[in-house]
Design a protein around this motif. Structure first.
Motif, PDB file in Angstrom:
ATOM      1  N   ASP A 183     -23.155 -36.948  90.305  1.00  0.00           N
ATOM      2  CA  ASP A 183     -22.897 -37.589  89.020  1.00  0.00           C
ATOM      3  C   ASP A 183     -24.160 -37.615  88.172  1.00  0.00           C
ATOM      4  N   PHE A 184     -24.094 -37.017  86.997  1.00  0.00           N
ATOM      5  CA  PHE A 184     -25.196 -37.050  86.043  1.00  0.00           C
ATOM      6  C   PHE A 184     -24.707 -37.798  84.813  1.00  0.00           C
ATOM      7  N   GLY A 234     -25.414 -32.142  70.803  1.00  0.00           N
ATOM      8  CA  GLY A 234     -24.694 -33.413  70.730  1.00  0.00           C
ATOM      9  C   GLY A 234     -24.765 -34.250  71.995  1.00  0.00           C
ATOM     10  N   ILE A 235     -25.563 -33.827  72.972  1.00  0.00           N
ATOM     11  CA  ILE A 235     -25.641 -34.601  74.216  1.00  0.00           C
ATOM     12  C   ILE A 235     -27.085 -34.965  74.559  1.00  0.00           C
ATOM     13  N   ARG A 236     -27.179 -36.071  75.274  1.00  0.00           N
ATOM     14  CA  ARG A 236     -28.410 -36.507  75.931  1.00  0.00           C
ATOM     15  C   ARG A 236     -28.046 -36.683  77.400  1.00  0.00           C
ATOM     16  N   ILE A 237     -28.981 -36.422  78.297  1.00  0.00           N
ATOM     17  CA  ILE A 237     -28.658 -36.454  79.721  1.00  0.00           C
ATOM     18  C   ILE A 237     -29.762 -37.164  80.492  1.00  0.00           C
ATOM     19  N   ALA A 238     -29.366 -37.903  81.525  1.00  0.00           N
ATOM     20  CA  ALA A 238     -30.317 -38.561  82.416  1.00  0.00           C
ATOM     21  C   ALA A 238     -30.431 -37.709  83.673  1.00  0.00           C
ATOM     22  N   ILE A 265     -28.683 -27.068  86.519  1.00  0.00           N
ATOM     23  CA  ILE A 265     -29.469 -28.157  87.087  1.00  0.00           C
ATOM     24  C   ILE A 265     -30.168 -27.621  88.327  1.00  0.00           C
ATOM     25  N   ALA A 266     -31.493 -27.791  88.403  1.00  0.00           N
ATOM     26  CA  ALA A 266     -32.265 -27.218  89.498  1.00  0.00           C
ATOM     27  C   ALA A 266     -33.249 -28.232  90.067  1.00  0.00           C
ATOM     28  N   LYS A 267     -33.412 -28.189  91.369  1.00  0.00           N
ATOM     29  CA  LYS A 267     -34.401 -29.003  92.064  1.00  0.00           C
ATOM     30  C   LYS A 267     -35.774 -28.407  91.792  1.00  0.00           C
ATOM     31  N   ILE A 268     -36.760 -29.264  91.589  1.00  0.00           N
ATOM     32  CA  ILE A 268     -38.125 -28.795  91.352  1.00  0.00           C
ATOM     33  C   ILE A 268     -39.068 -29.404  92.384  1.00  0.00           C
ATOM     34  N   LEU A 269     -40.197 -28.787  92.528  1.00  0.00           N
ATOM     35  CA  LEU A 269     -41.244 -29.280  93.400  1.00  0.00           C
ATOM     36  C   LEU A 269     -42.492 -29.442  92.553  1.00  0.00           C
ATOM     37  N   CYS A 270     -43.110 -30.589  92.611  1.00  0.00           N
ATOM     38  CA  CYS A 270     -44.357 -30.842  91.883  1.00  0.00           C
ATOM     39  C   CYS A 270     -45.484 -31.006  92.904  1.00  0.00           C
ATOM     40  N   PRO A 271     -46.098 -29.892  93.303  1.00  0.00           N
ATOM     41  CA  PRO A 271     -47.129 -29.957  94.344  1.00  0.00           C
ATOM     42  C   PRO A 271     -48.434 -30.527  93.814  1.00  0.00           C
TER      43      PRO A 271
END
Length: 152
Positions: A4-5, A52-56, A119-125
């Motif tokens: 759910d987004f 027209g959209i904003r997303i969390a 929508i993609a998972k990210i890694l912040c090393p």
């Protein structure tokens, strides 16, 4: 993470569809144009088009805004910064920068599907500086180092 987004429509977009996957195997959900009147993008021109959209977006994820292949193949229209990234801490309206590489004017009408969102998972090393990197077979071979044809 849940599937759910949370999405919010901006004031003048309540009649537009939410992002929608067109088939069960689609990786990207189509984004619609939130324009009040038709927008013409001339050859070589680019314009930011509201969705027209904003997303969390949850932490450790991003929304990638990508071109629709049909617009590129049929009209030469694509997204200028591809893929565009919507960061998890951004809460403003998502806009798509369309560019017309075609030879004819391109018309964007209200509700047209103009891009897709993945929508993609990210890694912040944590980056650690070093003077020596591990060797690989490729090494520093850059652009075109393997040629362009299997018939070398």
């Amino acid at each position: 993470m849940t599937n759910d987004f949370l999405i919010s429509k901006v004031e003048n977009a309540h009649d537009l569809e939410l992002p929608k996957y067109q088939t069960s195997g689609s990786a990207g959900a189509d984004l619609c144009a939130n324009v009040t009147e038709c927008v013409i993008i001339k050859p070589g021109e680019y314009k930011a088009i509201s969705t027209g959209i904003r997303i969390a977006i949850p932490p450790d994820y991003e929304a990638q805004i990508r071109p629709r292949s049909g617009l590129a193949a049929k009209f030469g229209v694509t997204t200028l910064n591809s893929p565009g990234t919507v960061d998890s801490d951004y809460r403003g309206e998502i806009k798509v920068i369309l560019i017309n590489h075609g030879s004819e004017d391109f018309e964007v009408a209200r509700g047209d599907r103009i891009a897709q969102m993945v929508i993609a998972k990210i890694l912040c090393p944590d980056f650690k500086e070093t003077d020596d990197l591990p060797n690989t077979k490729r090494g520093s071979g850059g652009f075109g180092h393997t040629g362009h044809s299997n018939n070398k």
